[in-house]
Motif scaffolding. Structure first.
Motif, PDB file in Angstrom:
ATOM      1  N   GLY A 198      -3.330  -0.341  -6.090  1.00 25.17           N
ATOM      2  CA  GLY A 198      -1.982  -0.568  -6.635  1.00 25.17           C
ATOM      3  C   GLY A 198      -1.402  -1.810  -5.780  1.00 25.17           C
ATOM      4  O   GLY A 198      -0.721  -2.568  -6.097  1.00 25.17           O
ATOM      5  N   ALA A 199      -2.089  -1.944  -4.516  1.00 23.42           N
ATOM      6  CA  ALA A 199      -1.590  -2.952  -3.579  1.00 23.42           C
ATOM      7  C   ALA A 199      -1.912  -4.336  -3.969  1.00 23.42           C
ATOM      8  O   ALA A 199      -1.338  -5.297  -3.752  1.00 23.42           O
ATOM      9  N   ARG A 210       7.083  15.731  -2.997  1.00 25.09           N
ATOM     10  CA  ARG A 210       7.242  14.297  -3.228  1.00 25.09           C
ATOM     11  C   ARG A 210       8.468  13.731  -2.309  1.00 25.09           C
ATOM     12  O   ARG A 210       8.209  12.706  -1.856  1.00 25.09           O
ATOM     13  N   LEU A 211       9.363  14.623  -2.092  1.00 22.42           N
ATOM     14  CA  LEU A 211      10.635  14.036  -1.230  1.00 22.42           C
ATOM     15  C   LEU A 211      10.005  13.936   0.190  1.00 22.42           C
ATOM     16  O   LEU A 211      10.183  12.754   0.755  1.00 22.42           O
ATOM     17  N   MET A 212       9.202  14.470   0.689  1.00 24.99           N
ATOM     18  CA  MET A 212       8.657  14.458   2.008  1.00 24.99           C
ATOM     19  C   MET A 212       7.630  13.369   2.318  1.00 24.99           C
ATOM     20  O   MET A 212       7.855  12.468   3.214  1.00 24.99           O
ATOM     21  N   GLU A 213       6.814  13.316   1.283  1.00 28.00           N
ATOM     22  CA  GLU A 213       6.076  11.700   1.146  1.00 28.00           C
ATOM     23  C   GLU A 213       6.879  10.416   0.952  1.00 28.00           C
ATOM     24  O   GLU A 213       6.622   9.689   1.808  1.00 28.00           O
ATOM     25  N   THR A 214       7.853  10.657   0.349  1.00 18.49           N
ATOM     26  CA  THR A 214       8.756   9.666  -0.133  1.00 18.49           C
ATOM     27  C   THR A 214       9.365   9.012   1.315  1.00 18.49           C
ATOM     28  O   THR A 214       9.671   7.955   1.547  1.00 18.49           O
ATOM     29  N   TRP A 215       9.969  10.201   1.725  1.00 14.75           N
ATOM     30  CA  TRP A 215      10.582   9.904   3.192  1.00 14.75           C
ATOM     31  C   TRP A 215       9.894   9.396   4.337  1.00 14.75           C
ATOM     32  O   TRP A 215       9.995   8.434   4.951  1.00 14.75           O
ATOM     33  N   ALA A 216       8.443  10.044   4.314  1.00 19.32           N
ATOM     34  CA  ALA A 216       7.554   9.567   5.479  1.00 19.32           C
ATOM     35  C   ALA A 216       7.123   8.122   5.095  1.00 19.32           C
ATOM     36  O   ALA A 216       6.968   7.328   6.086  1.00 19.32           O
ATOM     37  N   HIS A 217       6.797   7.904   4.155  1.00 21.74           N
ATOM     38  CA  HIS A 217       6.159   6.604   3.677  1.00 21.74           C
ATOM     39  C   HIS A 217       7.266   5.671   3.733  1.00 21.74           C
ATOM     40  O   HIS A 217       7.024   4.168   4.188  1.00 21.74           O
ATOM     41  N   HIS A 242       0.988  -1.113   0.023  1.00 22.41           N
ATOM     42  CA  HIS A 242       0.050   0.197   0.049  1.00 22.41           C
ATOM     43  C   HIS A 242       0.833   1.280  -0.263  1.00 22.41           C
ATOM     44  O   HIS A 242       0.558   2.282  -0.941  1.00 22.41           O
ATOM     45  N   GLN A 243       1.899   1.258   0.741  1.00 27.19           N
ATOM     46  CA  GLN A 243       2.805   2.422   0.978  1.00 27.19           C
ATOM     47  C   GLN A 243       3.498   2.827  -0.480  1.00 27.19           C
ATOM     48  O   GLN A 243       3.380   3.958  -0.847  1.00 27.19           O
ATOM     49  N   ILE A 244       4.196   1.719  -1.251  1.00 25.56           N
ATOM     50  CA  ILE A 244       4.510   1.845  -2.443  1.00 25.56           C
ATOM     51  C   ILE A 244       3.660   2.527  -3.523  1.00 25.56           C
ATOM     52  O   ILE A 244       3.848   3.164  -4.313  1.00 25.56           O
ATOM     53  N   ALA A 245       2.300   1.575  -3.361  1.00 24.42           N
ATOM     54  CA  ALA A 245       1.339   2.016  -4.312  1.00 24.42           C
ATOM     55  C   ALA A 245       0.800   3.445  -4.197  1.00 24.42           C
ATOM     56  O   ALA A 245       0.434   3.918  -5.112  1.00 24.42           O
ATOM     57  N   HIS A 246       0.651   4.052  -2.949  1.00 24.76           N
ATOM     58  CA  HIS A 246       0.316   5.298  -2.889  1.00 24.76           C
ATOM     59  C   HIS A 246       1.446   6.369  -3.462  1.00 24.76           C
ATOM     60  O   HIS A 246       1.037   7.253  -3.719  1.00 24.76           O
ATOM     61  N   LEU A 247       2.891   5.951  -3.190  1.00 25.69           N
ATOM     62  CA  LEU A 247       3.650   6.814  -3.713  1.00 25.69           C
ATOM     63  C   LEU A 247       3.709   6.754  -5.243  1.00 25.69           C
ATOM     64  O   LEU A 247       3.817   7.866  -5.944  1.00 25.69           O
ATOM     65  N   ALA A 269     -15.203  12.094  -3.539  1.00 29.43           N
ATOM     66  CA  ALA A 269     -15.029  11.024  -2.588  1.00 29.43           C
ATOM     67  C   ALA A 269     -13.731  11.413  -1.817  1.00 29.43           C
ATOM     68  O   ALA A 269     -12.823  10.734  -1.631  1.00 29.43           O
ATOM     69  N   PRO A 270     -13.949  12.485  -0.882  1.00 27.51           N
ATOM     70  CA  PRO A 270     -12.804  13.092  -0.175  1.00 27.51           C
ATOM     71  C   PRO A 270     -12.263  12.279   0.795  1.00 27.51           C
ATOM     72  O   PRO A 270     -11.276  12.038   1.203  1.00 27.51           O
ATOM     73  N   ASP A 271     -13.156  11.394   1.364  1.00 27.45           N
ATOM     74  CA  ASP A 271     -12.865  10.718   2.296  1.00 27.45           C
ATOM     75  C   ASP A 271     -12.009   9.011   1.770  1.00 27.45           C
ATOM     76  O   ASP A 271     -11.456   8.386   2.723  1.00 27.45           O
ATOM     77  N   SER A 272     -12.200   8.695   0.614  1.00 30.57           N
ATOM     78  CA  SER A 272     -11.543   7.613   0.235  1.00 30.57           C
ATOM     79  C   SER A 272     -10.853   7.397  -0.793  1.00 30.57           C
ATOM     80  O   SER A 272     -10.311   6.448  -1.242  1.00 30.57           O
ATOM     81  N   PHE A 273     -10.690   8.580  -1.589  1.00 22.55           N
ATOM     82  CA  PHE A 273     -10.084   8.495  -2.846  1.00 22.55           C
ATOM     83  C   PHE A 273      -8.607   8.250  -2.712  1.00 22.55           C
ATOM     84  O   PHE A 273      -8.073   7.336  -3.674  1.00 22.55           O
ATOM     85  N   VAL A 274      -8.008   8.712  -1.880  1.00 25.45           N
ATOM     86  CA  VAL A 274      -6.586   8.382  -1.639  1.00 25.45           C
ATOM     87  C   VAL A 274      -6.489   6.845  -1.245  1.00 25.45           C
ATOM     88  O   VAL A 274      -5.550   5.925  -1.933  1.00 25.45           O
ATOM     89  N   ASP A 275      -7.182   6.325  -0.412  1.00 22.69           N
ATOM     90  CA  ASP A 275      -7.224   4.819   0.238  1.00 22.69           C
ATOM     91  C   ASP A 275      -7.362   3.817  -1.122  1.00 22.69           C
ATOM     92  O   ASP A 275      -6.839   2.913  -1.151  1.00 22.69           O
ATOM     93  N   GLU A 276      -8.438   4.435  -2.119  1.00 28.38           N
ATOM     94  CA  GLU A 276      -8.729   3.622  -3.142  1.00 28.38           C
ATOM     95  C   GLU A 276      -7.466   3.562  -4.090  1.00 28.38           C
ATOM     96  O   GLU A 276      -7.340   2.205  -4.603  1.00 28.38           O
TER      97      GLU A 276
END
Length: 266
Positions: A89-90, A137-144, A45-50, A77-84
């Motif tokens: 991808g996962a 993008r660097l921030m997200e890549t580091w955090a995930h 999920h983490q890599i799929a989100h990136l 779909a603000p509450d589910s868009f990112v998770d979907e």
């Protein structure tokens, strides 16, 4: 230490991504399925989100109409868009997911470097420059990547690439107040952080009456909400600076839920 140049942001984003790639490239399927600290999210999920977010950023740089359609879907779909996006991808075979992430981030790197000087790129919040997009993008890549490392039981040593994230965390002070519906402080803050190499990183006027001090790593963990304030060695001087440390977030979107303190019951 001088502020990073746009080119160094692009180079550091590439280095951060490559380091995470090295951590997952040889994993077997069972390790891609390990749970990470983000509830319900595995390593996959983490890599799929990136990969999904890199694709969104690429659309923003190269196809404004396509990106506008993506924003409309997010608003619907603000509450589910990112998770979907992460869930889709996962479900892919790890090798296919890894290839998609590599292709997407390479294309984004090329597009950001080729963006005209002064170009403003649309995003889910205010438009931003190519360098600011790379910083996000660097921030997200580091955090995930931290979440992935936690799942794998490994430690990713901090690097001076954190300066980009620290600077972003400082610059999003007002944003954090707005999304938490808290009045924005009238006066600027001073932030003084000890970088991983021992250098002092400073942001804000020297004579600011309120300030935050501590390790740069801890500040970056705080603004990406990868650690609870109670577990970090950050010090606030002044009531407004103290309140900021309770609500700080450098990422776009609604208020994050953060992580529990290590002493809290799970």
């Amino acid at each position: 230490m001088a502020d990073p140049t746009p080119l160094s942001v692009f180079d550091d984003l590439r280095a951060e991504s490559d380091e995470l790639d090295d951590a997952v490239a040889e994993l077997g399927p069972e390790r891609w399925a390990l749970q990470t600290p983000a509830s319900g999210w595995t390593v996959a999920h983490q890599i799929a989100h990136l990969a999904w977010t890199d694709h969104s950023a690429l659309l923003a740089v190269t196809d404004e109409d396509g990106f506008r359609e993506l924003v409309e879907k997010a608003l619907a779909a603000p509450d589910s868009f990112v998770d979907e996006g992460a869930e889709e991808g996962a479900r892919m075979p790890p090798a296919e997911l890894l290839a998609r992430w590599r292709e997407g981030r390479t294309a984004l790197d090329q597009a950001l470097r080729a963006a005209p000087p002064g170009a403003r790129i649309p995003w889910y919040g205010p438009p931003m420059s190519a360098a600011s997009m790379a910083t996000a993008r660097l921030m997200e890549t580091w955090a995930h990547g931290l979440d992935v490392a936690d799942a794998l039981g490994v430690t990713r040593p901090p690097t001076d690439r954190l300066r980009h994230i620290a600077r972003l965390g400082f610059r999003t002070r007002d944003f954090a107040h707005v999304v938490h519906q808290v009045p924005v402080p009238a006066d600027p803050f001073r932030v003084e952080l000890a970088g991983p190499s021992g250098e002092l990183w400073v942001f804000g006027p020297e004579d600011a009456p309120q300030r935050v001090t501590g390790p740069a790593l801890d500040f970056c963990l705080l603004v990406t909400q990868r650690a609870n304030r109670a577990d970090l060695a950050l010090r606030a001087e002044g009531p407004d600076a103290d309140r900021w440390l309770d609500i700080a977030q450098a990422f776009a979107g609604p208020p994050g839920t953060g992580r529990p303190a290590k002493g809290d019951a799970r």
